[in-house]
Design a protein around this motif. Structure first.
Motif, PDB file in Angstrom:
ATOM      1  N   ASP A 178      12.578 -57.357  65.889  1.00 31.50           N
ATOM      2  CA  ASP A 178      13.653 -57.220  66.866  1.00 31.50           C
ATOM      3  C   ASP A 178      13.109 -57.355  68.293  1.00 31.50           C
ATOM      4  OD1 ASP A 178      12.475 -54.730  67.521  1.00 31.50           O
ATOM      5  OD2 ASP A 178      14.026 -53.563  66.503  1.00 31.50           O
ATOM      6  N   THR A 179      13.926 -57.056  69.277  1.00 35.85           N
ATOM      7  CA  THR A 179      13.523 -57.216  70.679  1.00 35.85           C
ATOM      8  C   THR A 179      12.357 -56.312  71.055  1.00 35.85           C
ATOM      9  OG1 THR A 179      15.200 -55.637  71.379  1.00 35.85           O
ATOM     10  CG2 THR A 179      15.789 -57.964  71.477  1.00 35.85           C
ATOM     11  N   ASP A 180      12.211 -55.196  70.347  1.00 38.95           N
ATOM     12  CA  ASP A 180      11.102 -54.262  70.590  1.00 38.95           C
ATOM     13  C   ASP A 180       9.885 -54.579  69.723  1.00 38.95           C
ATOM     14  OD1 ASP A 180      12.647 -52.774  72.460  1.00 38.95           O
ATOM     15  OD2 ASP A 180      13.598 -51.701  70.783  1.00 38.95           O
ATOM     16  N   LEU A 181       9.921 -55.731  69.056  1.00 42.50           N
ATOM     17  CA  LEU A 181       8.859 -56.166  68.149  1.00 42.50           C
ATOM     18  C   LEU A 181       8.648 -55.190  66.989  1.00 42.50           C
ATOM     19  CD1 LEU A 181       6.269 -57.744  70.615  1.00 42.50           C
ATOM     20  CD2 LEU A 181       7.803 -58.940  69.030  1.00 42.50           C
ATOM     21  N   LYS A 182       9.760 -54.602  66.512  1.00 45.97           N
ATOM     22  CA  LYS A 182       9.754 -53.766  65.307  1.00 45.97           C
ATOM     23  C   LYS A 182      10.240 -54.619  64.131  1.00 45.97           C
ATOM     24  CE  LYS A 182       8.744 -49.863  67.376  1.00 45.97           C
ATOM     25  NZ  LYS A 182       7.382 -49.390  67.333  1.00 45.97           N
ATOM     26  N   LEU A 183       9.546 -54.514  63.018  1.00 42.11           N
ATOM     27  CA  LEU A 183       9.857 -55.319  61.838  1.00 42.11           C
ATOM     28  C   LEU A 183      11.201 -54.915  61.239  1.00 42.11           C
ATOM     29  CD1 LEU A 183       8.697 -57.511  59.914  1.00 42.11           C
ATOM     30  CD2 LEU A 183       7.785 -55.639  58.530  1.00 42.11           C
ATOM     31  N   VAL A 184      12.105 -55.910  61.093  1.00 45.89           N
ATOM     32  CA  VAL A 184      13.413 -55.656  60.507  1.00 45.89           C
ATOM     33  C   VAL A 184      13.635 -56.458  59.219  1.00 45.89           C
ATOM     34  CG1 VAL A 184      14.483 -54.962  62.680  1.00 45.89           C
ATOM     35  CG2 VAL A 184      14.540 -57.376  62.013  1.00 45.89           C
ATOM     36  N   TYR A 185      12.799 -57.467  58.993  1.00 47.03           N
ATOM     37  CA  TYR A 185      12.898 -58.267  57.770  1.00 47.03           C
ATOM     38  C   TYR A 185      11.529 -58.838  57.467  1.00 47.03           C
ATOM     39  CZ  TYR A 185      14.099 -61.798  54.342  1.00 47.03           C
ATOM     40  OH  TYR A 185      14.140 -62.535  53.187  1.00 47.03           O
ATOM     41  N   ARG A 186      11.208 -58.878  56.186  1.00 45.55           N
ATOM     42  CA  ARG A 186      10.009 -59.578  55.725  1.00 45.55           C
ATOM     43  C   ARG A 186      10.287 -60.028  54.315  1.00 45.55           C
ATOM     44  NH1 ARG A 186      11.193 -55.364  53.129  1.00 45.55           N
ATOM     45  NH2 ARG A 186       9.732 -53.690  52.771  1.00 45.55           N
ATOM     46  N   GLY A 187       9.762 -61.208  54.001  1.00 42.24           N
ATOM     47  CA  GLY A 187       9.978 -61.710  52.657  1.00 42.24           C
ATOM     48  C   GLY A 187      10.314 -63.179  52.620  1.00 42.24           C
ATOM     49  N   GLN A 188      11.190 -63.534  51.681  1.00 45.81           N
ATOM     50  CA  GLN A 188      11.433 -64.936  51.381  1.00 45.81           C
ATOM     51  C   GLN A 188      12.416 -65.596  52.340  1.00 45.81           C
ATOM     52  OE1 GLN A 188      12.939 -65.230  47.384  1.00 45.81           O
ATOM     53  NE2 GLN A 188      15.019 -64.698  47.978  1.00 45.81           N
ATOM     54  N   LEU A 189      12.308 -66.909  52.427  1.00 47.65           N
ATOM     55  CA  LEU A 189      13.261 -67.739  53.146  1.00 47.65           C
ATOM     56  C   LEU A 189      14.569 -67.789  52.357  1.00 47.65           C
ATOM     57  CD1 LEU A 189      13.369 -69.721  55.641  1.00 47.65           C
ATOM     58  CD2 LEU A 189      12.884 -71.532  54.001  1.00 47.65           C
ATOM     59  N   ASP A 190      14.442 -68.063  51.067  1.00 47.24           N
ATOM     60  CA  ASP A 190      15.559 -68.114  50.118  1.00 47.24           C
ATOM     61  C   ASP A 190      14.977 -68.155  48.705  1.00 47.24           C
ATOM     62  OD1 ASP A 190      14.811 -70.825  49.580  1.00 47.24           O
ATOM     63  OD2 ASP A 190      16.196 -71.567  51.092  1.00 47.24           O
ATOM     64  N   ASP A 191      15.815 -68.413  47.712  1.00 43.67           N
ATOM     65  CA  ASP A 191      15.373 -68.412  46.309  1.00 43.67           C
ATOM     66  C   ASP A 191      14.759 -69.729  45.853  1.00 43.67           C
ATOM     67  OD1 ASP A 191      16.143 -65.749  45.682  1.00 43.67           O
ATOM     68  OD2 ASP A 191      18.236 -66.398  45.486  1.00 43.67           O
ATOM     69  N   SER A 192      14.758 -70.753  46.694  1.00 42.16           N
ATOM     70  CA  SER A 192      14.243 -72.058  46.289  1.00 42.16           C
ATOM     71  C   SER A 192      12.719 -72.045  46.209  1.00 42.16           C
ATOM     72  CB  SER A 192      14.696 -73.130  47.279  1.00 42.16           C
ATOM     73  OG  SER A 192      14.282 -74.400  46.840  1.00 42.16           O
ATOM     74  N   GLY A 230      17.521 -71.446  53.335  1.00 39.13           N
ATOM     75  CA  GLY A 230      17.065 -70.413  54.266  1.00 39.13           C
ATOM     76  C   GLY A 230      17.992 -69.210  54.310  1.00 39.13           C
ATOM     77  N   LYS A 231      18.855 -69.048  53.291  1.00 40.07           N
ATOM     78  CA  LYS A 231      19.930 -68.054  53.345  1.00 40.07           C
ATOM     79  C   LYS A 231      19.456 -66.621  53.578  1.00 40.07           C
ATOM     80  CE  LYS A 231      20.725 -67.089  48.421  1.00 40.07           C
ATOM     81  NZ  LYS A 231      20.396 -65.670  48.412  1.00 40.07           N
ATOM     82  N   ASP A 232      18.341 -66.210  53.008  1.00 38.79           N
ATOM     83  CA  ASP A 232      17.902 -64.820  53.164  1.00 38.79           C
ATOM     84  C   ASP A 232      17.471 -64.545  54.605  1.00 38.79           C
ATOM     85  OD1 ASP A 232      17.995 -65.339  50.328  1.00 38.79           O
ATOM     86  OD2 ASP A 232      16.801 -63.550  50.028  1.00 38.79           O
ATOM     87  N   LEU A 233      16.633 -65.397  55.151  1.00 42.61           N
ATOM     88  CA  LEU A 233      16.186 -65.200  56.532  1.00 42.61           C
ATOM     89  C   LEU A 233      17.329 -65.443  57.509  1.00 42.61           C
ATOM     90  CD1 LEU A 233      14.012 -64.503  58.559  1.00 42.61           C
ATOM     91  CD2 LEU A 233      13.119 -66.838  58.335  1.00 42.61           C
ATOM     92  N   ARG A 234      18.178 -66.433  57.253  1.00 43.31           N
ATOM     93  CA  ARG A 234      19.331 -66.692  58.128  1.00 43.31           C
ATOM     94  C   ARG A 234      20.278 -65.483  58.155  1.00 43.31           C
ATOM     95  NH1 ARG A 234      20.539 -71.861  60.011  1.00 43.31           N
ATOM     96  NH2 ARG A 234      19.050 -73.462  59.375  1.00 43.31           N
ATOM     97  N   LYS A 235      20.491 -64.858  57.003  1.00 44.11           N
ATOM     98  CA  LYS A 235      21.363 -63.677  56.941  1.00 44.11           C
ATOM     99  C   LYS A 235      20.789 -62.551  57.809  1.00 44.11           C
ATOM    100  CE  LYS A 235      23.351 -60.438  53.604  1.00 44.11           C
ATOM    101  NZ  LYS A 235      23.397 -60.027  52.195  1.00 44.11           N
ATOM    102  N   ALA A 236      19.483 -62.347  57.735  1.00 44.59           N
ATOM    103  CA  ALA A 236      18.830 -61.319  58.552  1.00 44.59           C
ATOM    104  C   ALA A 236      18.913 -61.679  60.044  1.00 44.59           C
ATOM    105  CB  ALA A 236      17.374 -61.144  58.125  1.00 44.59           C
ATOM    106  N   LEU A 237      18.699 -62.942  60.375  1.00 43.94           N
ATOM    107  CA  LEU A 237      18.795 -63.386  61.768  1.00 43.94           C
ATOM    108  C   LEU A 237      20.209 -63.183  62.310  1.00 43.94           C
ATOM    109  CD1 LEU A 237      16.643 -66.614  61.486  1.00 43.94           C
ATOM    110  CD2 LEU A 237      16.253 -64.790  63.164  1.00 43.94           C
TER     111      LEU A 237
END
Length: 185
Positions: free
Chosen positions: A129-143, A153-160
């Protein structure tokens, strides 16, 4: 093709700082110079990994889609170039151009940064996030290469999207799967 899972750094972790060579400009840069106003994606990738090659177009497109919205994108390669010369900085620069990266592609020669992020595989994605705190880690998607699932990119796009809307990001996150980072020694 070896399949290595993300180590899943704890959510809320502050992004470790770094000073790494930007292979595109041949200048050293710090995290604070590259972070986005609304968030930052850090992706551990490399040139030769088939898992990275499988998602390269989506990574490049995602960066184009979200950089204009205030999200910084940073790619880092921590691979041992002595044993994997195809991941050398001059070839990283060429890959960035060929793949249309609009973001810095950094070389972690000492591998210290990869270890500080507990990175395990390529690709390995982190969203801060803006404070450089981790809010998501992991896969781009299931492909994955050969599984027939389209790269979205659905998983990372959803988090974004949730980060940009100040919504809670689902903490049930799937690890990325890819080639292991090629550690020295």
């Amino acid at each position: 093709m070896a399949r290595t899972l993300s180590n899943m750094l704890p959510l809320g972790t502050t992004a470790p700082d770094f000073n790494l060579l930007n292979t595109r400009t041949e200048e050293y840069v710090h995290l604070n110079e590259l972070k986005g106003d609304k968030g930052t994606v850090i992706a551990f990738i490399c040139n030769h990994c088939p898992f990275v090659k499988h998602v390269n177009l989506e990574i490049a497109q995602m960066a184009k889609d979200y950089q204009a919205k205030g999200i910084g994108f940073i790619a880092i390669s921590s691979n041992d170039v002595q044993n994997y010369p195809q991941d050398a900085p001059d070839l990283m620069k060429r890959t960035a151009t060929e793949e249309g990266y609009t973001f810095p592609y950094l070389y972690d020669e000492t591998q210290e940064v990869g270890k500080n992020y507990d990175a395990a595989c390529t690709p390995d994605f982190y969203l801060f996030d803006t404070d450089l705190k981790l809010v998501y880690r992991g896969q781009l998607d299931d492909s994955r290469p050969g599984n027939g699932i389209p790269v979205t990119g659905k998983d990372l796009r959803k988090a974004l999207d949730a980060l940009l809307k100040n919504e809670k990001i689902d903490e049930n996150q799937k690890p990325s799967i890819g080639c292991n980072i090629k550690w020295k020694g």
